[in-house]
Design a protein around this motif. Structure first.
Motif, PDB file in Angstrom:
ATOM      1  N   SER A 157      60.151 -17.426  -3.178  1.00 52.96           N
ATOM      2  CA  SER A 157      61.437 -17.581  -3.856  1.00 52.96           C
ATOM      3  C   SER A 157      62.389 -16.496  -3.356  1.00 52.96           C
ATOM      4  N   GLY A 158      63.576 -16.894  -2.952  1.00 50.17           N
ATOM      5  CA  GLY A 158      64.534 -15.952  -2.401  1.00 50.17           C
ATOM      6  C   GLY A 158      64.355 -15.700  -0.922  1.00 50.17           C
ATOM      7  N   GLY A 159      63.330 -16.302  -0.327  1.00 49.75           N
ATOM      8  CA  GLY A 159      63.068 -16.120   1.090  1.00 49.75           C
ATOM      9  C   GLY A 159      64.022 -16.919   1.960  1.00 49.75           C
ATOM     10  N   THR A 160      64.105 -16.549   3.230  1.00 41.73           N
ATOM     11  CA  THR A 160      65.045 -17.148   4.171  1.00 41.73           C
ATOM     12  C   THR A 160      64.315 -17.892   5.280  1.00 41.73           C
ATOM     13  N   PHE A 161      64.838 -19.052   5.630  1.00 43.39           N
ATOM     14  CA  PHE A 161      64.371 -19.805   6.792  1.00 43.39           C
ATOM     15  C   PHE A 161      65.526 -19.904   7.775  1.00 43.39           C
ATOM     16  N   ALA A 162      65.240 -19.680   9.073  1.00 46.29           N
ATOM     17  CA  ALA A 162      66.287 -19.706  10.086  1.00 46.29           C
ATOM     18  C   ALA A 162      65.875 -20.542  11.281  1.00 46.29           C
TER      19      ALA A 162
END
Length: 219
Positions: A157-162
Motif C-alpha cells: 500500500s502506497g508503493g509505486t510501479f513505474a
C-alpha cells in the motif's frame, strides 16, 4: 530493451550447433548472441534510465522488484540510488538472469537476488515491495493485464510501479518484427491499463523522442 539494430538479422554464422541463434531477439535473449545484446542494452538504455529513474520516490532501505531485468544495469543503478535497499530481479530468459547476476555479483546474496520467473506468475507474497520497475519490457508481455495485476498484488500500500519505455508511438516506428509477441503502447493506453488493474494517481512523464515513464501507486 529494444533497439532497431537489436532486431536485425545476424550476418555472420554462429556455428553448426547454434542454428537457433540466427537472429537477435530482445523479447527473449538466448545464447552468445543474447549475451552480447544484453551487454549493449546495459549501455544503450542509459538515457532512458537517466530520464525515468529520477522521477521515482527514492529513499533508503526500500524493497524493490525489477521485472524483466535484462542485463542488470537498472538493478545496479537502483542499488546506488537507494542505500540499504534490497532488490529482486526477475526475467524469463536464463541468459538475462545469468547476465544480471554477473552485473550485480558484488551484491548477490546480500542486497540483490535475481531469478528466472514470469511476470504473469510472480513468486512473491502479496504486498512485498515498495517499488516495482519495468524498463523496456511491457512490449513483450502477451497478457499485459495479467502482468499488471500480479505487480499490483505484490506492491505494498502506497508503493509505486513505474513503466519506462523508449517507444510509445506504434504508428511512428520502423522496428522490424521479432520472434515472439511485441506491442508498442501509447502512454494513454498504459495509463488506462494501470487504472483498470487498480492503480491510482497514474501519471505520464514524457522525455526525449518517444521516451515515457508511466507511474502508478497502490492505495
Amino acid at each position: 530493451m529494444l533497439e532497431k539494430k537489436e532486431c536485425t538479422e545476424v550476418s555472420k554464422s554462429v556455428g553448426v550447433n547454434d542454428m537457433s541463434e540466427i537472429r537477435e531477439n530482445p523479447a527473449r535473449p538466448e545464447g552468445k548472441i543474447g549475451e552480447r545484446m544484453l551487454e549493449r542494452m546495459n549501455v544503450s538504455h542509459g538515457p532512458l534510465r537517466a530520464f525515468g529513474l529520477p522521477l521515482l520516490p527514492w529513499k533508503e532501505s526500500l524493497r524493490i522488484l525489477d521485472v524483466g531485468c535484462g542485463g542488470g544495469a537498472t538493478i545496479a543503478e537502483m542499488l546506488k540510488r537507494s542505500p540499504g535497499s534490497i532488490i529482486d530481479g526477475i526475467d524469463y530468459s536464463e541468459v538475462s538472469v545469468r547476465q544480471s547476476q554477473e552485473t550485480n555479483r558484488e551484491y548477490i546474496g546480500t542486497r540483490c537476488q535475481v531469478q528466472k520467473a514470469d511476470v504473469a506468475g510472480l513468486p512473491f507474497k502479496e504486498r512485498t515491495f515498495d517499488l516495482v520497475t519495468a524498463v523496456e519490457t511491457v512490449y513483450f508481455w502477451p497478457d499485459i493485464r495479467k502482468g499488471l495485476k500480479e505487480i499490483f498484488r505484490v506492491l505494498k500500500s502506497g508503493g509505486t510501479f513505474a513503466v519506462l519505455n523508449e517507444g510509445s508511438d506504434p504508428d511512428n516506428n520502423n522496428w522490424p518484427k521479432i520472434d515472439g509477441f511485441m506491442k508498442i503502447y501509447r502512454p494513454e493506453e498504459l495509463k488506462e491499463l494501470l487504472e483498470i488493474c487498480g492503480f491510482i494517481d497514474v501519471k505520464i512523464h514524457k522525455g526525449a523522442d518517444q521516451m515515457i515513464c508511466v507511474t502508478g501507486t497502490r492505495k
